[in-house]
Design an enzyme around this catalytic site. Structure first.
Site, PDB file in Angstrom:
ATOM      1  N   HIS A  56       0.805  -1.342  -0.033  1.00 22.85           N
ATOM      2  CA  HIS A  56       0.090   0.145   0.214  1.00 22.85           C
ATOM      3  C   HIS A  56       0.900   1.195   0.059  1.00 22.85           C
ATOM      4  O   HIS A  56       2.148   1.392   0.458  1.00 22.85           O
ATOM      5  CB  HIS A  56      -0.800  -0.044   1.321  1.00 22.85           C
ATOM      6  CG  HIS A  56      -1.779   1.066   1.542  1.00 22.85           C
ATOM      7  ND1 HIS A  56      -1.619   2.297   1.696  1.00 22.85           N
ATOM      8  CD2 HIS A  56      -3.232   0.710   1.505  1.00 22.85           C
ATOM      9  CE1 HIS A  56      -3.014   2.876   1.791  1.00 22.85           C
ATOM     10  NE2 HIS A  56      -3.940   2.114   1.442  1.00 22.85           N
ATOM     11  N   ASP A 104       2.561  -4.797   7.754  1.00 25.39           N
ATOM     12  CA  ASP A 104       1.703  -4.004   7.507  1.00 25.39           C
ATOM     13  C   ASP A 104       0.599  -4.934   7.799  1.00 25.39           C
ATOM     14  O   ASP A 104      -0.282  -5.546   6.586  1.00 25.39           O
ATOM     15  CB  ASP A 104       1.657  -3.141   6.149  1.00 25.39           C
ATOM     16  CG  ASP A 104       0.506  -2.597   6.001  1.00 25.39           C
ATOM     17  OD1 ASP A 104      -0.359  -2.658   6.794  1.00 25.39           O
ATOM     18  OD2 ASP A 104       0.492  -1.864   4.759  1.00 25.39           O
ATOM     19  N   GLN A 115      -4.827  -4.625   6.731  1.00 27.55           N
ATOM     20  CA  GLN A 115      -5.858  -5.457   6.164  1.00 27.55           C
ATOM     21  C   GLN A 115      -6.126  -7.024   6.805  1.00 27.55           C
ATOM     22  O   GLN A 115      -7.160  -7.334   6.683  1.00 27.55           O
ATOM     23  CB  GLN A 115      -5.394  -5.588   4.450  1.00 27.55           C
ATOM     24  CG  GLN A 115      -6.628  -5.814   3.409  1.00 27.55           C
ATOM     25  CD  GLN A 115      -7.704  -4.817   3.670  1.00 27.55           C
ATOM     26  OE1 GLN A 115      -8.918  -4.985   4.012  1.00 27.55           O
ATOM     27  NE2 GLN A 115      -7.538  -3.539   3.379  1.00 27.55           N
ATOM     28  N   LYS A 131     -10.689  -0.473  10.278  1.00 18.96           N
ATOM     29  CA  LYS A 131     -10.907  -1.448   9.415  1.00 18.96           C
ATOM     30  C   LYS A 131     -11.062  -2.761  10.479  1.00 18.96           C
ATOM     31  O   LYS A 131     -11.790  -3.685  10.171  1.00 18.96           O
ATOM     32  CB  LYS A 131      -9.817  -1.982   8.650  1.00 18.96           C
ATOM     33  CG  LYS A 131      -9.538  -0.931   7.611  1.00 18.96           C
ATOM     34  CD  LYS A 131      -8.253  -1.205   6.537  1.00 18.96           C
ATOM     35  CE  LYS A 131      -7.982  -0.161   5.642  1.00 18.96           C
ATOM     36  NZ  LYS A 131      -7.072  -0.293   4.942  1.00 18.96           N
ATOM     37  N   CYS A 146      -4.851   2.701  -3.725  1.00 20.19           N
ATOM     38  CA  CYS A 146      -3.477   3.260  -2.891  1.00 20.19           C
ATOM     39  C   CYS A 146      -2.365   2.086  -3.119  1.00 20.19           C
ATOM     40  O   CYS A 146      -1.319   1.770  -2.503  1.00 20.19           O
ATOM     41  CB  CYS A 146      -3.745   3.388  -1.426  1.00 20.19           C
ATOM     42  SG  CYS A 146      -4.937   4.509  -1.097  1.00 20.19           S
TER      43      CYS A 146
HETATM   44  C1  LIG Z   1      -5.823   0.438   4.594  1.00 16.63           C
HETATM   45  C2  LIG Z   1      -4.532   0.287   4.415  1.00 16.63           C
HETATM   46  C3  LIG Z   1      -3.609   1.083   4.884  1.00 16.63           C
HETATM   47  C4  LIG Z   1      -3.760   2.491   5.468  1.00 16.63           C
HETATM   48  O1  LIG Z   1      -4.476   2.393   6.494  1.00 16.63           O
HETATM   49  P1  LIG Z   1      -4.969   3.788   7.312  1.00 16.63           P
HETATM   50  O2  LIG Z   1      -5.955   3.534   8.155  1.00 16.63           O
HETATM   51  O3  LIG Z   1      -5.310   4.645   5.928  1.00 16.63           O
HETATM   52  O4  LIG Z   1      -3.673   4.328   7.666  1.00 16.63           O
HETATM   53  C5  LIG Z   1      -2.279   0.465   4.936  1.00 16.63           C
HETATM   54  N1  LIG Z   1      -1.981  -0.870   4.327  1.00 16.63           N
HETATM   55  C6  LIG Z   1      -2.975  -1.626   3.958  1.00 16.63           C
HETATM   56  C7  LIG Z   1      -2.612  -2.925   3.230  1.00 16.63           C
HETATM   57  C8  LIG Z   1      -4.374  -1.307   3.948  1.00 16.63           C
HETATM   58  O5  LIG Z   1      -5.371  -1.821   3.433  1.00 16.63           O
END
Ligand SMILES: *Cc1c(COP(=O)(O)O)cnc(C)c1O
Length: 417
Positions: free
Chosen positions: A134, A211, A214, A237, A375
């Site tokens: 992302h 990260d 998700q 999320k 993104c």
């Molecule tokens: C949504 C997402 C982000 C960013 O999350 P934020 O709440 O906008 O900081 C980063 N990485 C992944 C894989 C995402 O799905």
């Protein structure tokens, strides 16, 4: 010997209809149809437990935390720190002080880049990330590279949307100081072998940041089992409020990092000559935090834990398989992201129809999906497409939701045929 007839497979204890009752927004009627919400990878809807926690906080506990001696401040502080312990248990961190409240996943990554990164990554050092990150796990490292002269290396991905492992092993070496990888890709649905990635990083003395923005709401995450140095997640999320996120860091890593932002709460004493910093986790939480957000997130995590993330994952796996089948039966639809380990994401293109037009037509049927680059522009470039349409599942989605998407896509076919 007679035995009681045992069921061959344990019946799924996950009751989606009961879960749906907990999400008031799912009762909305949009364009004369019951809302079908398939944009969960962008943000999820909120259960009553979260809405109630927010109302309760503002009606019964609101006060600033950590410095007050009065009753309200003490109860607010206790609720905020209880949310931290809930998050600690949710991620299976060793100690509460290893959990830092941030604004979102993005801020967690920027924090690591600008503290760990500024201290330990210098000229000619390397940062290795994957080709399916992302933007949140790309741009902070590009900024750091500009500031320090370090170099960013990128692991390529296959046509199925999997990492090319031999390339990963080739790219990580003596110069590598940090490896960053997405746990679950938001545009491809690929679930990466993150324990293996962490092990690869550690073999070369590099730190590993995962990260999990998700991943964390789709299946259980255990940061100790993964052995990652850093893990980020985002509240909105995880069925929690916006504006609150989690950064997990191993205590010895966090201890060794300078503060991110300066201000109240992150200090232990301030004089004009010398300021000393507060201990973990407060060192990284300058200023009044999103108290209600943390408490709301705590309520979301408690709710999710109560349902059982194993149960959620099993249910969503079935739903993804069904969705894959439905989409594959629509002529002209091509899935982008067909990794063998996948979760929750159905990214696709449709022959002869621009993804944005798909989104618009589908919306007319009350079905919310997302179209665009999600993104992850480098992923679009890799597949040579401008955008995809993306249906992303959450635990409250049903086969009926997928059928509604299928019908809406058939309509799109007719409109643009
Ligand atoms: C949504 C997402 C982000 C960013 O999350 P934020 O709440 O906008 O900081 C980063 N990485 C992944 C894989 C995402 O799905």
């Amino acid at each position: 010997m007679s035995q009681p007839s045992a069921p061959t497979a344990a019946p799924s204890r996950f009751d989606v209809h009961r879960v749906r009752q907990e999400f008031p927004i799912l009762g909305l009627v949009i364009r004369d149809r019951q809302l079908v919400y398939l944009d969960n990878a962008a943000t999820t809807q909120k259960p009553r437990a979260v809405l109630d926690a927010l109302t309760r906080y503002y009606t019964k506990h609101n006060a600033n935390i950590h410095r007050g001696v009065h009753y309200l401040s003490e109860t607010a502080t206790e609720a905020y720190e209880a949310a931290r312990r809930t998050a600690q248990q949710f991620l299976n961190a060793r100690e509460p002080r290893e959990v830092i409240f941030t604004r979102n996943a993005t801020e967690g990554i920027n924090l690591v880049a600008q503290t760990f990164g500024r201290r330990h990554i210098g000229e000619r050092d390397e940062i290795v990330i994957t080709g399916m990150e992302h933007h949140s796990n790309i741009v902070p490292w590009q900024l750091l590279c500009e500031q320090t002269g370090a170099r960013l290396r990128v692991v390529p991905i296959t046509d199925d949307g999997e990492l090319v492992w031999e390339e990963f092993e080739r790219l990580v070496g003596a110069r590598t100081k940090l490896v960053g990888a997405v746990h679950l890709s938001n545009s491809l649905g690929t679930v990466n072998p993150v324990a293996r990635i962490v092990e690869l990083a550690h073999r070369h003395g590099a730190a590993a940041l995962i990260d999990g923005a998700q991943a964390a709401y789709h299946f259980p995450v255990d940061v100790q089992a993964l052995d990652c140095d850093f893990y980020v997640a985002t509240g909105h999320k995880l069925y929690g409020p916006t504006g609150i996120g989690l950064l997990y860091g191993k205590a010895e890593r966090l201890e060794d990092m300078p503060p991110y932002q300066g201000g109240g709460d992150m200090i232990s004493s301030v004089t004009f000559e010398k300021t000393t910093y507060n201990e973990l986790p407060h060192k990284f939480e300058a200023g009044t935090p999103h108290i209600a957000g943390a408490i709301g997130l705590g309520a979301a995590l408690t709710y999710l834990t109560g349902l059982g993330l194993d149960q959620v994952a099993a249910y969503e796996r079935e739903l993804l398989a069904y969705g894959t089948e439905v989409l594959q039966q629509i002529s002209g639809v091509r899935l982008i992201g067909t990794a063998s380990e996948k979760a929750s994401i159905l990214s696709f293109v449709m022959e002869g129809v621009h993804p944005h037009d798909i989104g618009t037509v589908v919306d007319q049927s009350g079905v919310a999906i997302r179209t665009g680059h999600h993104c992850t522009q480098p992923v679009m470039d890799r597949f040579g497409i401008p955008a995809t349409a993306r249906a992303s599942l959450a635990m409250y989605n049903t086969r009926e939701d997928i059928d509604a998407l299928g019908a809406a896509l058939e309509r799109a076919r007719e409109v643009f045929a």
